[in-house]
Design an enzyme around this catalytic site. Structure first.
Site: not given
Ligand code: 6R9
Length: 755
Positions: A623-627
């Site tokens: 993941r590249v998001d805050d997940v």
């Protein structure tokens, strides 16, 4: 082009750096980008309005691969049947025998089908939809219509609109009409060895109809939401199919997690269940009194009771709580009961008729809601509709596992996960497959249980998650090799990138070097497989999900949203729609557009990083998001942070993901305490418990790092990049800390790292 609304962290090029990729062809050369314009298409049977075929370049490398096997002079390659002896072996070709019997036996065949699916999606998918499914009424003039470009108006995806069908009818009645009535639909294996049950397709239909009739009798109508909170009993797929039969929208919640080995119970907490009840306002909640996971009993109904009290405080309550008495776990006498609301399943359902008319629905009518974590605290209700999802899950199942009628298929996922929806229930049953459902823990009574089950039912296709592979790998080969496993034919992996060493162990030890592994990359949002091996078609590389499924156009873009060609690394997006795509976030279409379609206008943004090697193979990098992806569960950092700060002694929290040997990623929390409170082991435990209670055991932080203060920019933004480096102890890679409001914070944190 619109300005970006996200500021993604830089993507580690781990895969390209870490894995040597054997080259079977020179680089892909200079591809021309065709730009990122979304198409507003109203397609009947005419091809998409494409001006170039460059978009096919990423699969064209396969043209030069040998078709089928034959001894390959290629260094570092083996053929199915040969062990991957060393880390240098990085290509596994299908054997002649495997390819000959495969649905897609060669790269050429794949290319031919893939090309058609991209150039003429309407023709490709409508041929499948009309030949393999029952439609009460055919769809209208347009097979699909879509707009994936926020610059051109609202995002809209529709497939087979106007087509009238029912997915339960296609899973059951249609197969029974085709002569599969006496075929085993479900083998159920209890947590306790020796206890099991079976249902044929005809018996399953009877059970589904009884429940469907009951639901109708209490007023559940087309479009109503039903919450299902059941463990892996046969009643779980029965409940899903019963809802689908009457056009009700099911929303299944994870009540147990097979994937986590040491954590025996890893379901959602009462609070998160309450949040979902308040969001979708179900008429009825379907649950059971308790479940056994390994040696432990979990009182599921207590969790539902607490959730219903919580949601009632906020004005939403369910009229009925239909409760299955799971006798092996808890007797009814010991179950807490609310007269008037609670109903025993066994007391009422068997009294209803075993036939029930189908509620015919439009292909675009909702089928289910599934909540998944986003990068804010509020979970997202991913909405899937009926027709496109049906066609897509069935077709992906068939090709990615090279399904044969004689197969016995076991997917270890819980139905509370999208994998359980698409590949325990709908995909396999639409194909008339025999499915194993296992209630218990994978290491109970010992780590050989999975292979015991494989031998008992002669499982041919085994689909699981890397986290389980890694944990069984740690327990040692003896637990595997003491069982024959000779029925196994195809293996599958899902949930997170599978590291090459786990891949090799899965291949060599579990599969005895004779089973291809389908490493299927996809998401709750995509409904079905997006990038996946087709096991007879091309060689696999350990750790790569390989090539796109039919109809899927993955593109890798840079931070400006420009497509990158050839060997590269960037953000994974998808160009144009596919039938299984989700249609909206329940009650929040704006968030749907903002999260998925605004970051890179013209594309669906997956939230994943991806590298493509010189042979065109795709390597997902996370993941590249805050997940954070813990054992295949998506957990938003914000969710964990808000649970932590709800603790009266916690002033502030910042959560990051760190590499974890078994779980893939672990949760690492930096916690600032309220002034005057000092840290202690007891407080640490109490903070972890708060997260367990509010979200669920699977979200419990692995590490609490005491933080007198957090590294912030002058504008007050926490610099997670620095926290990630501290969490993974990469202290010489902290990078520039000069923009911090108080650079001294970093040294303070490092000093407290092992407290
Ligand atoms: C099906 C499912 C989706 C996220 C996805 C990605 C990760 C899933 C993967 C994989 C690498 C694979 N993921 N499968 N990463 N290789 N084969 O897992 O759905 O729970 O929504 O998670 O999981 O990061 O974006 P979901």
């Amino acid at each position: 082009m619109m300005t970006m609304t996200i500021s993604p962290p830089s993507i580690p090029l781990t895969h390209l750096q870490r894995y040597k990729t054997a080259s079977v062809k020179q680089g892909l050369g200079n591809h021309q980008s065709i730009g990122g314009g979304g198409l507003l298409v109203m397609a009947s049977s005419s091809p998409k309005n494409l001006t170039t075929t460059n978009y096919l370049k990423h699969v064209e490398s396969m043209k030069s691969l040998p078709s089928g096997a034959g001894k390959i002079s290629q260094l570092n390659a083996v053929i199915l049947g040969e062990a991957l002896a060393s880390e240098e072996d990085d290509l596994v070709f299908p054997s002649d025998g495997f390819s000959r019997q495969a649905l897609v036996p060669s790269p050429q065949k794949y290319l031919e089908m893939y090309k058609r699916s991209i150039e003429d999606p309407a023709g490709f998918w409508s041929d499948i939809a009309s030949s393999e499914f029952y439609w009460k009424q055919r769809w209208g003039d347009h097979v699909y219509s879509e707009n994936l470009d926020v610059r051109k108006g609202n995002i809209k995806i529709e497939w087979f609109k106007g087509g009238i069908t029912n997915i339960c009818y296609n899973c059951l009645d249609k197969n029974i009409d085709a002569g599969l009535g006496d075929k085993i639909a479900l083998y159920w294996e209890s947590n306790e060895p020796g206890f099991d049950a079976t249902l044929t397709y005809s018996q399953l239909l009877g059970r589904v109809c009884q429940l469907a009739n009951y639901l109708k009798s209490i007023g559940v109508r087309k479009g109503d939401a039903v919450i299902i909170y059941l463990p892996m009993l046969m009643e779980l797929p029965i409940a899903m199919l019963a809802c689908a039969r009457i056009g009700a929208v099911h929303s299944v919640h994870v009540s147990s997690s097979f994937m986590q080995k040491r954590v025996v119970f890893a379901g959602f907490s009462a609070e998160s269940l309450a949040q979902r009840i308040m969001d979708c306002k179900p008429k009825v909640v379907i649950t059971c009194n308790a479940v056994k996971r390994g040696p432990k009993t979990i009182a599921l109904k207590d969790i539902v009771d607490a959730a219903l009290i919580e949601s009632a405080k906020n004005g939403t309550s369910a009229d009925v709580c239909l409760t299955y008495e799971n006798q092996s776990a808890l007797k009814r006498e010991s179950t807490k009961w609310q007269e008037g609301r609670d109903i025993w399943w066994e007391d009422v359902i068997p009294k209803y008729p075993t036939t029930c008319d189908v509620e015919w629905v439009d292909a675009e009518d909702p089928l289910f809601l599934l909540y998944t974590s986003g990068s804010t605290g509020k979970p997202k209700g991913v909405l899937h509709t009926t027709g496109g999802y049906m066609v897509y899950t069935a077709t992906t199942f068939k090709y990615a596992f090279d399904y044969k009628e004689s197969d016995v298929y076991w997917c270890t996922a819980d139905c509370g996960w999208i994998t359980g929806h698409s590949y325990v229930s709908y995909g396999p049953m639409l194909n008339g497959a025999t499915v194993v459902v296992y209630e218990g823990a994978p290491n109970y009574p010992d780590p050989g249980r999975c292979w015991d089950i494989v031998d008992k039912y002669k499982v041919t296709i085994f689909y699981t998650a890397p986290t389980l592979v890694r944990s069984l790998m740690r327990d040692g080969d003896e637990y595997v090799t003491r069982y024959s496993r000779k029925s196994l034919r195809v293996l599958g992996s899902v949930g997170e990138p599978i590291n090459p060493s786990a891949w090799r162990w899965f291949f060599n030890v579990v599969g005895g070097s004779k089973c291809p592994i389908s490493d299927t990359w996809w998401q709750t949002e995509t409904g079905g497989f997006m990038i996946t091996p087709l096991p007879g078609a091309w060689p696999q590389k350990p750790g790569s999900a390989t090539f796109p499924f039919f109809g899927v156009q993955p593109v890798i873009v840079d931070e400006k949203g420009v497509e990158i060609e050839g060997e590269c690394s960037g953000y994974l997006c998808v160009k144009s729609s596919w039938p299984g795509a989700f249609r909206t976030l329940y009650g929040d279409h704006e968030r749907y557009e903002t999260t998925y379609f605004k970051p890179f206008p013209g594309y669906y943004f997956t939230g994943d990083g991806c590298s493509r090697d010189r042979d065109g193979y795709h390597w997902l990098t996370g993941r590249v998001d805050d997940v954070i992806n813990v054992s295949g569960h998506r957990i938003g950092t914000a969710e964990v942070e808000s649970a932590l700060v709800s603790h009266p002694r916690c002033a502030e929290a910042a959560v990051v993901g760190v590499e974890h040997e078994v779980k893939g990623q672990g949760i690492y929390a930096f916690v600032t305490l309220v002034d005057g409170v000092s840290y202690s082991e007891e407080l640490r435990r109490s903070l972890v418990l708060t997260v367990r209670n509010q979200i669920g055991a699977f979200a419990a932080p692995d590490k609490i790092h005491w933080a007198p203060s957090l590294p912030k920019t002058r504008s007050g933004k926490i610099m997670r990049r620095i926290l990630r480096k501290i969490a993974s102890r990469q202290l010489d890679e902290l990078g520039d800390t000069s923009t911090l409001a108080e650079p001294g914070v970093v040294d303070q944190l490092i000093a407290l790292a092992d407290c």
